[in-house]
Design a protein around this motif. Structure first.
Motif, PDB file in Angstrom:
ATOM      1  N   LEU A  62       0.866  -1.174   0.000  1.00  0.00           N
ATOM      2  CA  LEU A  62       0.000   0.000   0.000  1.00  0.00           C
ATOM      3  C   LEU A  62       0.909   1.232   0.000  1.00  0.00           C
ATOM      4  O   LEU A  62       1.838   1.333   0.797  1.00  0.00           O
ATOM      5  CB  LEU A  62      -0.879   0.009   1.255  1.00  0.00           C
ATOM      6  N   PHE A  63       0.658   2.153  -0.929  1.00  0.00           N
ATOM      7  CA  PHE A  63       1.462   3.363  -1.034  1.00  0.00           C
ATOM      8  C   PHE A  63       0.592   4.578  -0.715  1.00  0.00           C
ATOM      9  O   PHE A  63      -0.495   4.737  -1.274  1.00  0.00           O
ATOM     10  CB  PHE A  63       2.049   3.505  -2.442  1.00  0.00           C
ATOM     11  N   LEU A  64       1.086   5.420   0.189  1.00  0.00           N
ATOM     12  CA  LEU A  64       0.387   6.642   0.567  1.00  0.00           C
ATOM     13  C   LEU A  64       1.324   7.827   0.411  1.00  0.00           C
ATOM     14  O   LEU A  64       2.549   7.684   0.515  1.00  0.00           O
ATOM     15  CB  LEU A  64      -0.067   6.601   2.038  1.00  0.00           C
ATOM     16  N   HIS A  65       0.750   8.997   0.183  1.00  0.00           N
ATOM     17  CA  HIS A  65       1.481  10.241   0.326  1.00  0.00           C
ATOM     18  C   HIS A  65       0.764  11.037   1.405  1.00  0.00           C
ATOM     19  O   HIS A  65      -0.458  11.240   1.340  1.00  0.00           O
ATOM     20  CB  HIS A  65       1.540  11.014  -0.989  1.00  0.00           C
ATOM     21  N   VAL A  66       1.530  11.458   2.419  1.00  0.00           N
ATOM     22  CA  VAL A  66       0.954  12.129   3.577  1.00  0.00           C
ATOM     23  C   VAL A  66       1.612  13.485   3.749  1.00  0.00           C
ATOM     24  O   VAL A  66       2.829  13.628   3.585  1.00  0.00           O
ATOM     25  CB  VAL A  66       1.155  11.273   4.847  1.00  0.00           C
ATOM     26  N   LEU A  88      -9.397   4.518   4.991  1.00  0.00           N
ATOM     27  CA  LEU A  88      -8.179   5.157   4.502  1.00  0.00           C
ATOM     28  C   LEU A  88      -8.436   5.714   3.109  1.00  0.00           C
ATOM     29  O   LEU A  88      -8.274   5.040   2.104  1.00  0.00           O
ATOM     30  CB  LEU A  88      -7.046   4.132   4.478  1.00  0.00           C
ATOM     31  N   THR A  89      -8.864   6.976   3.054  1.00  0.00           N
ATOM     32  CA  THR A  89      -9.242   7.605   1.789  1.00  0.00           C
ATOM     33  C   THR A  89      -8.516   8.931   1.638  1.00  0.00           C
ATOM     34  O   THR A  89      -7.900   9.437   2.591  1.00  0.00           O
ATOM     35  CB  THR A  89     -10.753   7.863   1.737  1.00  0.00           C
ATOM     36  N   PHE A  90      -8.589   9.475   0.453  1.00  0.00           N
ATOM     37  CA  PHE A  90      -8.011  10.807   0.210  1.00  0.00           C
ATOM     38  C   PHE A  90      -8.603  11.807   1.191  1.00  0.00           C
ATOM     39  O   PHE A  90      -9.816  11.881   1.381  1.00  0.00           O
ATOM     40  CB  PHE A  90      -8.309  11.244  -1.228  1.00  0.00           C
ATOM     41  N   GLY A 121      -9.288  10.685  11.644  1.00  0.00           N
ATOM     42  CA  GLY A 121     -10.369  11.522  11.128  1.00  0.00           C
ATOM     43  C   GLY A 121     -10.765  11.066   9.741  1.00  0.00           C
ATOM     44  O   GLY A 121      -9.946  11.095   8.815  1.00  0.00           O
ATOM     45  N   GLU A 122     -11.994  10.610   9.592  1.00  0.00           N
ATOM     46  CA  GLU A 122     -12.450  10.110   8.294  1.00  0.00           C
ATOM     47  C   GLU A 122     -12.683  11.262   7.320  1.00  0.00           C
ATOM     48  O   GLU A 122     -12.982  12.387   7.719  1.00  0.00           O
ATOM     49  CB  GLU A 122     -13.763   9.332   8.454  1.00  0.00           C
ATOM     50  N   CYS A 123     -12.514  10.962   6.061  1.00  0.00           N
ATOM     51  CA  CYS A 123     -12.869  11.910   4.997  1.00  0.00           C
ATOM     52  C   CYS A 123     -13.598  11.115   3.937  1.00  0.00           C
ATOM     53  O   CYS A 123     -12.994  10.447   3.109  1.00  0.00           O
ATOM     54  CB  CYS A 123     -11.632  12.576   4.396  1.00  0.00           C
ATOM     55  N   ASN A 124     -14.913  11.182   3.981  1.00  0.00           N
ATOM     56  CA  ASN A 124     -15.711  10.365   3.074  1.00  0.00           C
ATOM     57  C   ASN A 124     -16.881  11.182   2.543  1.00  0.00           C
ATOM     58  O   ASN A 124     -18.038  10.929   2.888  1.00  0.00           O
ATOM     59  CB  ASN A 124     -16.222   9.121   3.806  1.00  0.00           C
ATOM     60  N   PRO A 125     -16.617  12.232   1.703  1.00  0.00           N
ATOM     61  CA  PRO A 125     -17.699  13.100   1.217  1.00  0.00           C
ATOM     62  C   PRO A 125     -18.768  12.338   0.463  1.00  0.00           C
ATOM     63  O   PRO A 125     -19.942  12.613   0.585  1.00  0.00           O
ATOM     64  CB  PRO A 125     -16.973  14.092   0.303  1.00  0.00           C
ATOM     65  N   VAL A 126     -18.353  11.391  -0.346  1.00  0.00           N
ATOM     66  CA  VAL A 126     -19.261  10.413  -0.917  1.00  0.00           C
ATOM     67  C   VAL A 126     -18.560   9.080  -0.871  1.00  0.00           C
ATOM     68  O   VAL A 126     -17.357   9.017  -0.707  1.00  0.00           O
ATOM     69  CB  VAL A 126     -19.673  10.770  -2.379  1.00  0.00           C
ATOM     70  N   GLU A 127     -19.327   8.022  -1.038  1.00  0.00           N
ATOM     71  CA  GLU A 127     -18.796   6.688  -0.807  1.00  0.00           C
ATOM     72  C   GLU A 127     -17.568   6.386  -1.652  1.00  0.00           C
ATOM     73  O   GLU A 127     -16.650   5.706  -1.203  1.00  0.00           O
ATOM     74  CB  GLU A 127     -19.890   5.651  -1.093  1.00  0.00           C
TER      75      GLU A 127
END
Length: 436
Positions: A62-66, A88-90, A121-127
């Motif tokens: 899994l690759f992330l940029h933080v 784990l979303t944008f 902290g979740e970030c889920n504006p739409v599914e």
């Protein structure tokens, strides 16, 4: 300070010191991203906190940029695919612990090999992880190119120039938006998926049961997509997920319509939800229409646009479930539609979603990202100067992308079984009607 010597310490004190050293070695240091990027002690256990700027899951890794705002550069995080989960979303806020290691990439010296990832902290504006963009209602562009625009000027303003020599309030003609697509395309250069939901306006002189001068539209733009199949999947998922939510959250409201306005229509909705959407090309659609014994009021020659009577017939012919029609004649679509150069007939990578009882509900296309082809198309239409800014989107970091728009009131017609679009909006606006 004197050096530590075992002889000076009691057995208990020595044990405490050893435990402290072990704890310091195993407990990660909390660092800001700018510190982690410039940190030279490879192998150090660290902890970073920030926001996810990209997520790229693979089979094993899994690759992330933080980024935490302390640096323009993001820290790449590499983790086992087992640490990936749906939260784990944008844009989600995360806390990540792991070891700082040398990066194999030339673009960065170090990366973080994660041992633990916590979403704080979740970030889920739409599914599906799309980011909402508030596109402007006032605009200087005619996205559709059909000229069905409402021009905007201050009331009482004379057409002659003002004291500064400007004929228009905004220095150029301004209109009520017909689509937020071009603004979404600009934002799609920074985000993989964006959408907007708001009012749009068309100056159509129409009294039909499915047209309004002001209506709401859901529009989406998706970067790094090169196939209509990907686009159609998002369109179908939007229809299904929205309908599932509507049926689950507003069952009494929907049942009221299905009982008193459109008796028995719930069976139609259930059929649409159970069956896969059909797909045909525009050429196949024309062949179906020409093979029919039905007499149509409008022509069905190849190159003619499909009319409502054609769309409804095609949906009925293909099982009375939603139907995708793809690859329309290039000349029928706006300048931004991608040219299907490899096909024998000159078509565009465009798609419409037709639904029972309504006809077209969604329209979309792959966008022409090739600068030379787009320049030629705009020049042919005499729009190359007007859309110079749009060409710049292709000059600087452009990627293959596509998008679509769904008329919300037409969606309501489809799922509620209502026959007139004026009955699904509180204050309908249409030609010769704006009473309040």
């Amino acid at each position: 300070m004197l050096p530590v010597n075992k002889l000076w310490l009691s057995e208990g004190a020595l044990g405490m010191l050893q435990s402290l050293r072990y704890y310091c070695q195993k407990t990660p240091r909390k660092l800001r991203i700018c510190e982690a990027i410039s940190h030279l002690e490879v192998g150090t256990k660290i902890k970073v906190q920030g926001w996810v700027r990209s997520v790229r899951p693979q089979k094993e890794n899994l690759f992330l940029h933080v980024n935490d705002g302390s640096s323009l550069q993001s820290l790449q995080v590499v983790a086992s695919s087992e640490l990936n989960h749906r939260l784990l979303t944008f844009g989600s806020a995360v806390e990540i612990s792991g070891s700082l290691v040398t990066s194999p990439s030339r673009k960065q010296e170090v990366e973080l090999q994660a041992d633990q990832i916590d979403v704080v902290g979740e970030c889920n504006p739409v599914e599906k992880g799309f980011i909402q963009i508030h596109t402007p209602v006032l605009t200087s562009n005619d996205c559709e190119g059909a000229g069905e625009l409402f021009q905007v000027e201050p009331a009482g303003r004379e057409k002659d120039q003002d004291e500064e020599g400007h004929r228009h309030f905004f220095s150029v003609p301004a209109y009520l938006t017909v689509s937020g697509q071009l603004h979404l395309e600009a934002m799609a250069g920074a985000f993989p998926g964006v959408y907007t939901f708001g009012p749009t306006f068309r100056a159509e002189n129409s009294q039909s049961r499915r047209h309004l001068a002001e209506f709401y539209m859901v529009e989406a733009e998706i970067s790094f997509t090169q196939s209509l199949e990907d686009l159609m999947k998002v369109m179908e998922d939007l229809f299904r997920s929205t309908t599932e939510h509507l049926l689950a959250q507003c069952p009494e409201d929907v049942a009221l319509y299905h009982k008193h306005v459109s008796p028995g229509y719930r069976d139609n909705v259930d059929l649409m939800m159970k069956k896969s959407f059909n797909v045909i090309t525009y050429t196949e659609a024309i062949n179906i229409l020409n093979s029919s014994s039905k007499k149509f009021a409008f022509k069905t020659d190849w190159g003619c646009d499909l009319q409502t009577e054609h769309e409804k017939y095609l949906v009925k012919h293909c099982g009375d479930v939603p139907l995708f029609v793809t690859d329309y004649p290039y000349a029928l679509k706006p300048f931004y539609a991608r040219d299907n150069e490899d096909q024998p007939l000159h078509t565009a990578a465009a798609v419409d979603l037709l639904v029972p009882g309504v006809g077209e509900m969604c329209g979309g296309s792959l966008r022409e990202e090739r600068l030379d082809l787009l320049k030629t198309r705009l020049a042919q239409a005499g729009l190359d100067e007007t859309y110079g800014w749009y060409l710049d989107l292709r000059r600087f970091g452009s990627v293959p992308h596509g998008g679509f728009g769904m008329g919300f009131e037409r969606y309501l017609l489809c799922v509620l079984g209502v026959h007139n679009i004026k009955d699904v909006i509180p204050f309908p606006r249409f030609s010769r009607s704006c009473p309040l």
